[in-house]
Design a protein around this motif. Structure first.
Motif, PDB file in Angstrom:
ATOM      1  N   ASN A   1       0.833  -1.195   0.000  1.00 26.05           N
ATOM      2  CA  ASN A   1       0.000   0.000   0.000  1.00 26.05           C
ATOM      3  C   ASN A   1       0.873   1.252   0.000  1.00 26.05           C
ATOM      4  O   ASN A   1       1.180   1.815   1.040  1.00 26.05           O
ATOM      5  CB  ASN A   1      -0.940  -0.014   1.210  1.00 26.05           C
ATOM      6  CG  ASN A   1      -1.973   1.081   1.159  1.00 26.05           C
ATOM      7  OD1 ASN A   1      -1.824   2.070   0.454  1.00 26.05           O
ATOM      8  ND2 ASN A   1      -3.028   0.906   1.933  1.00 26.05           N
ATOM      9  N   ARG A   2       1.252   1.680  -1.172  1.00 19.72           N
ATOM     10  CA  ARG A   2       2.160   2.821  -1.319  1.00 19.72           C
ATOM     11  C   ARG A   2       1.572   4.106  -0.728  1.00 19.72           C
ATOM     12  O   ARG A   2       2.283   4.914  -0.141  1.00 19.72           O
ATOM     13  CB  ARG A   2       2.481   3.017  -2.798  1.00 19.72           C
ATOM     14  CG  ARG A   2       3.460   4.107  -3.072  1.00 19.72           C
ATOM     15  CD  ARG A   2       4.708   3.510  -3.683  1.00 19.72           C
ATOM     16  NE  ARG A   2       5.660   4.563  -4.012  1.00 19.72           N
ATOM     17  CZ  ARG A   2       6.798   4.714  -3.374  1.00 19.72           C
ATOM     18  NH1 ARG A   2       7.134   3.885  -2.414  1.00 19.72           N
ATOM     19  NH2 ARG A   2       7.632   5.673  -3.708  1.00 19.72           N
ATOM     20  N   LYS A   3       0.262   4.298  -0.861  1.00 24.98           N
ATOM     21  CA  LYS A   3      -0.381   5.506  -0.353  1.00 24.98           C
ATOM     22  C   LYS A   3      -0.251   5.604   1.170  1.00 24.98           C
ATOM     23  O   LYS A   3       0.096   6.654   1.708  1.00 24.98           O
ATOM     24  CB  LYS A   3      -1.853   5.522  -0.763  1.00 24.98           C
ATOM     25  CG  LYS A   3      -2.569   6.791  -0.419  1.00 24.98           C
ATOM     26  CD  LYS A   3      -3.990   6.766  -0.948  1.00 24.98           C
ATOM     27  CE  LYS A   3      -4.732   8.035  -0.596  1.00 24.98           C
ATOM     28  NZ  LYS A   3      -6.111   8.018  -1.085  1.00 24.98           N
ATOM     29  N   GLU A   4      -0.509   4.506   1.862  1.00 30.00           N
ATOM     30  CA  GLU A   4      -0.381   4.500   3.323  1.00 30.00           C
ATOM     31  C   GLU A   4       1.070   4.742   3.746  1.00 30.00           C
ATOM     32  O   GLU A   4       1.343   5.494   4.677  1.00 30.00           O
ATOM     33  CB  GLU A   4      -0.878   3.179   3.908  1.00 30.00           C
ATOM     34  CG  GLU A   4      -0.854   3.152   5.425  1.00 30.00           C
ATOM     35  CD  GLU A   4      -1.390   1.865   6.009  1.00 30.00           C
ATOM     36  OE1 GLU A   4      -1.222   1.676   7.216  1.00 30.00           O
ATOM     37  OE2 GLU A   4      -1.977   1.047   5.273  1.00 30.00           O
TER      38      GLU A   4
ATOM     39  N   LEU B   1       3.400   6.363   2.069  1.00 32.18           N
ATOM     40  CA  LEU B   1       3.735   7.768   1.822  1.00 32.18           C
ATOM     41  C   LEU B   1       3.152   8.678   2.897  1.00 32.18           C
ATOM     42  O   LEU B   1       3.810   9.640   3.312  1.00 32.18           O
ATOM     43  CB  LEU B   1       3.260   8.199   0.434  1.00 32.18           C
ATOM     44  CG  LEU B   1       4.043   7.619  -0.734  1.00 32.18           C
ATOM     45  CD1 LEU B   1       3.388   7.994  -2.060  1.00 32.18           C
ATOM     46  CD2 LEU B   1       5.490   8.079  -0.712  1.00 32.18           C
ATOM     47  N   ASN B   2       1.950   8.384   3.381  1.00 33.03           N
ATOM     48  CA  ASN B   2       1.365   9.167   4.470  1.00 33.03           C
ATOM     49  C   ASN B   2       2.207   9.069   5.734  1.00 33.03           C
ATOM     50  O   ASN B   2       2.443  10.069   6.407  1.00 33.03           O
ATOM     51  CB  ASN B   2      -0.061   8.711   4.761  1.00 33.03           C
ATOM     52  CG  ASN B   2      -1.047   9.187   3.726  1.00 33.03           C
ATOM     53  OD1 ASN B   2      -0.813  10.180   3.035  1.00 33.03           O
ATOM     54  ND2 ASN B   2      -2.151   8.473   3.590  1.00 33.03           N
TER      55      ASN B   2
END
Length: 83
Positions: free
Chosen positions: A71-74, A76-77
């Motif tokens: 999960n790249r988005k998580e 990055l967050n």
């Protein structure tokens, strides 16, 4: 013994890389990464820990590590909050 999932980030250099990993001893694992004895993709760089999360059991830690890697988005967050 606790289990940890951690994110490390390159300290210097042209590339701005991060790596997600699992360990029982994050400080020792960081030393191995910095001595080029860690994961293949971390060799040739100097690293610092920017995030770690503690788990009671290994299976929960490994599930979380797998999810962070996928999960790249998580990821990055988390990186934005900790840098």
């Amino acid at each position: 013994m606790p289990h940890f999932v951690y994110i490390i980030k390159t300290i210097s250099g042209k590339s701005n890389k991060t790596y997600v990993g699992y360990s029982k001893n994050v400080s020792n694992r960081l030393k191995l990464h910095n001595l080029n004895k860690g994961a293949k993709s971390t060799k040739g760089h100097k690293w610092e820990v920017i995030y770690k999360k503690k788990f009671v059991n290994k299976s929960d830690a490994l599930k979380y590590e797998y999810n962070l890697k996928k999960n790249r988005k998580e990821r990055l967050n988390i990186i934005k909050k900790n840098t």
